[in-house]
Design an enzyme around this catalytic site. Sequence first.
Site, short mmCIF file in Angstrom:
data_model
loop_
_atom_site.label_atom_id
_atom_site.label_comp_id
_atom_site.label_asym_id
_atom_site.label_seq_id
_atom_site.Cartn_x
_atom_site.Cartn_y
_atom_site.Cartn_z
N HIS A 78 40.23 54.19 40.29
CA HIS A 78 39.92 53.36 39.13
C HIS A 78 38.41 53.37 38.83
CE1 HIS A 78 40.10 50.08 36.27
NE2 HIS A 78 39.24 49.39 37.01
N HIS A 118 41.02 54.09 31.56
CA HIS A 118 42.46 53.86 31.73
C HIS A 118 43.27 55.03 31.20
CE1 HIS A 118 42.33 49.15 32.10
NE2 HIS A 118 41.96 49.77 33.20
N ARG A 141 56.65 28.78 39.88
CA ARG A 141 55.79 28.67 38.67
C ARG A 141 54.32 28.44 39.00
NH1 ARG A 141 60.20 25.44 36.73
NH2 ARG A 141 61.60 26.79 35.57
N LYS A 151 29.83 38.19 36.80
CA LYS A 151 31.24 38.04 36.42
C LYS A 151 31.59 36.55 36.27
CE LYS A 151 35.83 39.52 36.57
NZ LYS A 151 36.83 40.48 36.96
N GLU A 199 31.61 49.78 39.28
CA GLU A 199 31.75 48.45 38.65
C GLU A 199 30.45 47.65 38.80
OE1 GLU A 199 34.34 47.68 36.80
OE2 GLU A 199 36.17 48.56 37.64
N HIS A 206 36.40 51.10 30.16
CA HIS A 206 37.75 51.01 30.69
C HIS A 206 38.81 51.60 29.76
CE1 HIS A 206 35.87 48.61 33.72
NE2 HIS A 206 37.00 48.22 34.27
N ARG A 232 34.38 38.13 27.46
CA ARG A 232 34.94 38.76 28.67
C ARG A 232 35.31 40.22 28.43
NH1 ARG A 232 39.00 36.32 33.28
NH2 ARG A 232 39.08 38.25 34.49
N ASN A 251 35.12 45.24 30.12
CA ASN A 251 35.95 46.44 30.00
C ASN A 251 35.14 47.66 29.57
OD1 ASN A 251 38.29 44.98 30.62
ND2 ASN A 251 38.44 44.27 28.49
N GLU A 302 39.61 35.98 27.84
CA GLU A 302 39.22 37.19 27.11
C GLU A 302 39.48 37.10 25.61
OE1 GLU A 302 39.62 40.91 29.31
OE2 GLU A 302 40.04 41.91 27.41
N LYS A 338 42.49 37.46 36.76
CA LYS A 338 43.45 38.41 36.15
C LYS A 338 44.35 38.93 37.26
CE LYS A 338 41.04 40.25 32.13
NZ LYS A 338 40.48 41.47 31.51
P1 NAD Z 1 43.01 49.48 46.43
O1 NAD Z 1 43.36 48.05 46.52
O2 NAD Z 1 44.12 50.46 46.27
O3 NAD Z 1 42.15 49.87 47.70
C1 NAD Z 1 41.74 51.20 47.85
C2 NAD Z 1 42.16 51.79 49.20
O4 NAD Z 1 41.32 51.24 50.20
C3 NAD Z 1 43.58 51.46 49.62
O5 NAD Z 1 44.14 52.60 50.21
C4 NAD Z 1 43.40 50.36 50.66
O6 NAD Z 1 44.44 50.36 51.62
C5 NAD Z 1 42.11 50.73 51.28
N1 NAD Z 1 41.34 49.64 51.86
C6 NAD Z 1 41.16 48.40 51.36
N2 NAD Z 1 40.27 47.74 52.09
C7 NAD Z 1 39.89 48.56 53.08
C8 NAD Z 1 38.96 48.44 54.14
N3 NAD Z 1 38.19 47.36 54.30
N4 NAD Z 1 38.82 49.49 54.98
C9 NAD Z 1 39.55 50.63 54.81
N5 NAD Z 1 40.43 50.81 53.81
C10 NAD Z 1 40.58 49.78 52.95
O7 NAD Z 1 41.99 49.77 45.22
P2 NAD Z 1 40.72 48.99 44.62
O8 NAD Z 1 39.81 50.05 44.15
O9 NAD Z 1 40.23 47.94 45.52
O10 NAD Z 1 41.35 48.25 43.36
C11 NAD Z 1 41.86 48.97 42.27
C12 NAD Z 1 42.80 48.06 41.54
O11 NAD Z 1 42.10 46.91 41.07
C13 NAD Z 1 43.43 48.70 40.32
O12 NAD Z 1 44.80 48.44 40.33
C14 NAD Z 1 42.76 47.98 39.16
O13 NAD Z 1 43.59 47.90 38.03
C15 NAD Z 1 42.50 46.64 39.76
N6 NAD Z 1 41.44 45.87 39.09
C16 NAD Z 1 41.70 44.60 38.73
C17 NAD Z 1 40.72 43.83 38.15
C18 NAD Z 1 40.99 42.40 37.83
O14 NAD Z 1 40.13 41.76 37.20
N7 NAD Z 1 42.10 41.83 38.25
C19 NAD Z 1 39.45 44.37 37.93
C20 NAD Z 1 39.21 45.70 38.32
C21 NAD Z 1 40.21 46.44 38.91
N1 GLY Z 2 37.74 43.53 35.12
C1 GLY Z 2 37.79 42.96 33.82
C2 GLY Z 2 37.99 41.49 33.81
O1 GLY Z 2 38.16 40.87 34.83
O2 GLY Z 2 38.01 40.91 32.76
#
Ligand code: NAD
Ligand code: GLY
Length: 372
Positions: free
Chosen positions: A269, A255, A124, A230, A188, A251, A244, A248, A240, A146
């Site tokens: 993304h 999305h 938990r 942020k 972003e 987005h 917050r 988006n 949110e 998130k």
């Molecule tokens: P990702 O985590 O898939 O990374 C992209 C690629 O880069 C992957 O293939 C990974 O293996 C590679 N990689 C990572 N670090 C590396 C490095 N230093 N050197 C070489 N390769 C590397 O994608 P992302 O763009 O980082 O994240 C996208 C995700 O984030 C989506 O799922 C999205 O929904 C999520 N997201 C979440 C929030 C949140 O607030 N939680 C906000 C924005 C996006």
């Molecule tokens: N990326 C949107 C949020 O964190 O709220």
Amino acid sequence: MNSAETLRVELGARSYDIVIGSGLLPETGTYVAPFAKSAGVVVITDATVAKLHLPIVAASLDRAGIRHHSVVVPAGEASKSFACFEDVVEQILARGIERSTLIIALGGGVIGDLAGYVAASLLRGLDFVQIPTTLLSQVDSSVGGKTGINSKSGKNLVGAFHQPRLVLADTAVLDTLPEREILAGYAEIAKYGLIDDPEFFDWLEINAPAVIAKDGDERKQAVLRSCAAKARIVSQDERENGKRALLNLGHTFGHSFEAELGYDGRLLHGEAVAMGMVIAHDVCAAMGMAPAQETARIIKHLVAVGLPVRASQIAGVHWDVDRLISHMSHDKKVRDGQITFVMTRGIGKAFTSREMDVGKMRSAISRSCQSN
Ligand code: NAD
Ligand code: GLY
């Protein structure tokens, strides 16, 4: 090593630091030691990051005398799935954990979201530390708590708010990141200027090439300013209920493009967010709220850095506007059956509203999907 800068996300008992600098990874053990108890640490990472950066993290934890083991998942969005979540949780439980076991998310947004949700769920709620390794995760997803995975019905629909205890953003790890991923993260960064900081957008118009090119002062400044923006928004509205939602921007549209392509790598993304931000500005200009020349200025900037600005730029895809609109109804931003849109009066003037002109929105999406 450049000197590190520390920002604070103010959330009462859940407050935490974001440390940003170049060359922090070899110091992981020192930074996480205050949060790592005798029960040790589980590092969750993906196969690509494991090869490139896990040995440095592991060696640093060893030097600090912190017990650790790692769980490695396949790289890519497909790992934000129920199946992968189950596999990670079962692997960790099989090794044995305590309430004081610390989870480290070492990777991009996929790993941060997955590992954060694993941490939120095990016993938990275990403490976790974010070590973001993509530009996108350093400027956005590692901050704000998130966490979650995707469902057949849409992206990020299963998850929890679970704040990390620390975010360690080493800009040097971005040296191994492919340029396409750097650009996706840059979308972003531009978003923060477009939301409420026109002066930052002006700065980006001048400094974007340096931000994208290498681990230097401009990149560090861009990460710092993005994280500060942020942190400020999350501190005001953790869950949110209001402000917050501005994060988006673009987005809801983005999305829908991602959902239509099934997160298969054809569209990242951040690329989807870039296309979505253009649609958001285009529709607001069509509704007479925002100056059309500002949409043109945004497009010019995103094109100059090398981001896609129209859905028609994604090769070999025939978009169906009705299907794209239907994806939006599965978005988390739906309340009382209505979508809350991030609208804009121009650069740095975003606001939320449910008053969308659906006809003009359809036309703006169609414009994005048509090649001219
Ligand atoms: P990702 O985590 O898939 O990374 C992209 C690629 O880069 C992957 O293939 C990974 O293996 C590679 N990689 C990572 N670090 C590396 C490095 N230093 N050197 C070489 N390769 C590397 O994608 P992302 O763009 O980082 O994240 C996208 C995700 O984030 C989506 O799922 C999205 O929904 C999520 N997201 C979440 C929030 C949140 O607030 N939680 C906000 C924005 C996006
Ligand atoms: N990326 C949107 C949020 O964190 O709220």
